[in-house]
Design a protein around this motif. Sequence first.
Motif, mmCIF file in Angstrom:
data_model
loop_
_atom_site.group_PDB
_atom_site.id
_atom_site.type_symbol
_atom_site.label_atom_id
_atom_site.label_comp_id
_atom_site.label_asym_id
_atom_site.label_seq_id
_atom_site.Cartn_x
_atom_site.Cartn_y
_atom_site.Cartn_z
ATOM 1 N N HIS A 246 23.626 27.093 -40.421
ATOM 2 C CA HIS A 246 23.359 26.783 -39.015
ATOM 3 C C HIS A 246 23.054 25.306 -38.810
ATOM 4 C CE1 HIS A 246 19.333 27.288 -40.724
ATOM 5 N NE2 HIS A 246 18.884 26.534 -39.727
ATOM 6 N N MET A 247 22.760 24.593 -39.910
ATOM 7 C CA MET A 247 22.488 23.164 -39.811
ATOM 8 C C MET A 247 23.754 22.328 -39.988
ATOM 9 S SD MET A 247 18.931 22.979 -42.002
ATOM 10 C CE MET A 247 18.680 21.258 -41.582
ATOM 11 N N GLY A 248 24.884 22.989 -40.240
ATOM 12 C CA GLY A 248 26.144 22.287 -40.379
ATOM 13 C C GLY A 248 26.366 21.675 -41.743
ATOM 14 N N ASN A 249 25.537 22.009 -42.721
ATOM 15 C CA ASN A 249 25.668 21.444 -44.067
ATOM 16 C C ASN A 249 26.464 22.378 -44.962
ATOM 17 O OD1 ASN A 249 24.003 19.247 -43.359
ATOM 18 N ND2 ASN A 249 22.169 20.444 -43.817
ATOM 19 N N TRP A 250 27.154 21.789 -45.944
ATOM 20 C CA TRP A 250 27.843 22.575 -46.957
ATOM 21 C C TRP A 250 26.849 22.922 -48.058
ATOM 22 C CZ3 TRP A 250 33.167 23.881 -47.244
ATOM 23 C CH2 TRP A 250 33.934 23.430 -46.167
ATOM 24 N N ILE A 251 26.799 24.193 -48.437
ATOM 25 C CA ILE A 251 25.874 24.670 -49.463
ATOM 26 C C ILE A 251 26.679 25.375 -50.542
ATOM 27 C CG2 ILE A 251 23.926 26.190 -49.967
ATOM 28 C CD1 ILE A 251 23.014 25.850 -47.111
ATOM 29 N N LYS A 252 26.436 25.022 -51.788
ATOM 30 C CA LYS A 252 27.109 25.719 -52.887
ATOM 31 C C LYS A 252 26.283 26.937 -53.282
ATOM 32 C CE LYS A 252 29.907 23.877 -55.683
ATOM 33 N NZ LYS A 252 30.614 23.038 -56.694
ATOM 34 N N ARG A 253 26.901 28.090 -53.199
ATOM 35 C CA ARG A 253 26.222 29.351 -53.508
ATOM 36 C C ARG A 253 26.734 29.885 -54.840
ATOM 37 N NH1 ARG A 253 23.217 30.541 -49.212
ATOM 38 N NH2 ARG A 253 23.918 29.879 -47.143
ATOM 39 N N PHE A 254 25.790 30.332 -55.678
ATOM 40 C CA PHE A 254 26.102 30.769 -57.031
ATOM 41 C C PHE A 254 25.969 32.282 -57.173
ATOM 42 C CE2 PHE A 254 26.388 26.803 -59.440
ATOM 43 C CZ PHE A 254 25.903 25.896 -58.516
ATOM 44 N N GLY A 255 26.747 32.838 -58.113
ATOM 45 C CA GLY A 255 26.580 34.231 -58.500
ATOM 46 C C GLY A 255 25.349 34.382 -59.376
ATOM 47 N N SER A 256 25.071 35.602 -59.785
ATOM 48 C CA SER A 256 23.858 35.886 -60.565
ATOM 49 C C SER A 256 23.949 35.363 -61.988
ATOM 50 C CB SER A 256 23.583 37.388 -60.581
ATOM 51 O OG SER A 256 24.706 38.086 -61.104
ATOM 52 N N GLY A 257 25.169 35.100 -62.479
ATOM 53 C CA GLY A 257 25.342 34.535 -63.817
ATOM 54 C C GLY A 257 25.517 35.593 -64.896
ATOM 55 N N THR A 258 26.234 35.220 -65.957
ATOM 56 C CA THR A 258 26.432 36.085 -67.121
ATOM 57 C C THR A 258 26.134 35.280 -68.375
ATOM 58 O OG1 THR A 258 28.160 37.395 -66.029
ATOM 59 C CG2 THR A 258 28.060 37.496 -68.429
ATOM 60 N N ARG A 259 25.242 35.774 -69.213
ATOM 61 C CA ARG A 259 24.885 35.120 -70.471
ATOM 62 C C ARG A 259 25.836 35.599 -71.563
ATOM 63 N NH1 ARG A 259 21.920 30.992 -72.809
ATOM 64 N NH2 ARG A 259 20.328 31.339 -71.210
ATOM 65 N N LEU A 260 26.521 34.654 -72.234
ATOM 66 C CA LEU A 260 27.408 34.982 -73.349
ATOM 67 C C LEU A 260 26.659 34.738 -74.652
ATOM 68 C CD1 LEU A 260 30.155 35.731 -74.570
ATOM 69 C CD2 LEU A 260 30.815 33.314 -74.341
ATOM 70 N N VAL A 261 26.508 35.798 -75.452
ATOM 71 C CA VAL A 261 25.856 35.721 -76.766
ATOM 72 C C VAL A 261 26.929 35.855 -77.826
ATOM 73 C CG1 VAL A 261 24.128 36.740 -78.293
ATOM 74 C CG2 VAL A 261 23.760 36.753 -75.812
ATOM 75 N N VAL A 262 27.029 34.870 -78.731
ATOM 76 C CA VAL A 262 28.060 34.849 -79.768
ATOM 77 C C VAL A 262 27.393 35.056 -81.122
ATOM 78 C CG1 VAL A 262 29.971 33.566 -80.784
ATOM 79 C CG2 VAL A 262 29.410 33.249 -78.359
ATOM 80 N N THR A 263 27.894 36.032 -81.892
ATOM 81 C CA THR A 263 27.278 36.386 -83.173
ATOM 82 C C THR A 263 28.296 36.304 -84.301
ATOM 83 O OG1 THR A 263 27.764 38.737 -82.890
ATOM 84 C CG2 THR A 263 25.667 37.943 -82.016
ATOM 85 N N ASP A 264 27.771 36.358 -85.540
ATOM 86 C CA ASP A 264 28.641 36.401 -86.720
ATOM 87 C C ASP A 264 29.364 37.744 -86.764
ATOM 88 O OD1 ASP A 264 27.816 33.885 -87.558
ATOM 89 O OD2 ASP A 264 26.066 34.722 -88.594
ATOM 90 N N PRO A 265 30.591 37.771 -87.319
ATOM 91 C CA PRO A 265 31.372 39.019 -87.339
ATOM 92 C C PRO A 265 30.684 40.180 -88.041
ATOM 93 C CG PRO A 265 32.766 37.136 -87.852
ATOM 94 C CD PRO A 265 31.358 36.626 -87.826
ATOM 95 N N LYS A 266 29.899 39.922 -89.091
ATOM 96 C CA LYS A 266 29.293 41.002 -89.874
ATOM 97 C C LYS A 266 27.824 41.240 -89.539
ATOM 98 C CE LYS A 266 32.379 40.357 -93.823
ATOM 99 N NZ LYS A 266 32.470 40.113 -95.282
ATOM 100 N N LYS A 267 27.337 40.556 -88.542
ATOM 101 C CA LYS A 267 25.920 40.675 -88.217
ATOM 102 C C LYS A 267 25.697 41.751 -87.160
ATOM 103 C CE LYS A 267 21.973 37.904 -86.682
ATOM 104 N NZ LYS A 267 21.529 36.577 -86.205
ATOM 105 N N GLU A 268 24.592 42.504 -87.320
ATOM 106 C CA GLU A 268 24.232 43.485 -86.296
ATOM 107 C C GLU A 268 23.971 42.754 -84.980
ATOM 108 O OE1 GLU A 268 20.940 47.014 -85.451
ATOM 109 O OE2 GLU A 268 20.804 45.758 -87.227
ATOM 110 N N ILE A 269 24.608 43.203 -83.925
ATOM 111 C CA ILE A 269 24.594 42.411 -82.699
ATOM 112 C C ILE A 269 23.655 42.956 -81.634
ATOM 113 C CG2 ILE A 269 26.929 41.542 -83.048
ATOM 114 C CD1 ILE A 269 27.945 43.654 -81.131
#
Length: 325
Positions: free
Chosen positions: A117-140
Motif C-alpha cells: 500500500h506504500m508503493g514499495n517493492w518488497i521481496k517475499r521469501f518462502g519458508s525455506g528448505t534445509r539441505l543436509v548432505v551426508t557420507d554414502p555409508k553413514k546413518e543419515i
Amino acid sequence: MMFLYIYIVLLLEMPAVLGVSLDQGQKALIKTEGKTVYLPCKVTGQSYIHWYQMKDGEAPSRLLYISQRGDVTRDTNNPQANDFTVDKTKLYDLKLSDTQKSHAAAYFCAYWDSSSHMGNWIKRFGSGTRLVVTDPKKEIVTVPELTGYRPSKKNTDIHGKQTMLCHASGMVPDFVTFKWQEKSGAGQWTDVSEENVLEQRKESPAVTVTSMMIVDKNMAENKDYQCIVTHEGNTENPSKSLEMKKENSKPAKESKNDAQNPTCSPSTEETIKKQISGDSEQIPSMFLFVYAYGVLLMKNGLFFCIVSMFQLKRKAGKKDKSSET
C-alpha cells in the motif's frame, strides 16, 4: 533489533495481495553425496522467481532467477550457481544433479511483490528448505529424544499461569516442529492455540529445541496434555508424541494405536521419553518460564505502544482541523 526481527517475520509470513504465494514443502531434505536432489517451490500465480542459497554463518546469496516463460538467468556472484538447473516438468523447482557437502545450506525461493500500500517493492521469501548432505555409508537419520516437564505447584506466577516444557534433542537432521494438544472430558485430543506457545533453540553442546506452553494453573493440574514432535527430513517415522498426564494419572507411555492417535506414526525405533514433575526437577524450567513470559509481555507492550501512537496521531489531526475552523 526487535523491530528488525518483526519486519523480517512479516516479510516471510504476509500473503501477497496479488494472489502470488510460495510453498516449499519439506523444511529439511537429506541426501548422500553424488545423488540428485530436487528443491521444490510450488508457486501460485505468475511472477519471476528467485532462488537464494544461505550457508551457515553467511548472508543469503542468489543463485538464479526464472522468468514466467521458464528462462533461467544465473547470478555470476555465486560460485555454485552453475551447479543448479531448473526442473522443466515443474517450472520453479531447483535441481542439483551431483550433490556435494559444499552444497549443504538452506535454500529459499522468493519473488518481488509490488502490491504494498506504500508503493514499495518488497521481496517475499518462502519458508525455506534445509539441505543436509551426508557420507554414502553413514546413518543419515537419528530420531529425537523427547523429554517433558509438567509444572511444579510452586512454579506459578501472580496471574495463576504455569509453563509446560517439551524438549527434543539428539536428532539428525536437527529440525523439528511442535504441536500441543489437550484431552477433553470425552477423551478426545484437540489442538492448543499457538498464541501461548513459544520455542527456544540451544546450539551447544548439542542441539536442543524446547517448546514452552503457558497454561492456567487449574487446567495444568486437571488436564492431560501431549506434545507432538515432527522430525523434518525423517520420511519413515516423522512424528513422535509424549503424553504428559496429570499427577493422579498413570505414567506417560508411547502410543501404539493409530486409531487413538492418528497424528503420529507407530515407532519402530526405541525413543527415550521422560515425564518429570516436582520441585527439584523443575529448576531448569524456571529460566525458560521467565523468558517465555517476558517475551509475551514484550509483545503485548509493543502492541500497546503502536495502538497508542495511532490514537495520538488521530487526536492531533482532530485538533488541527478544529483550530482551522
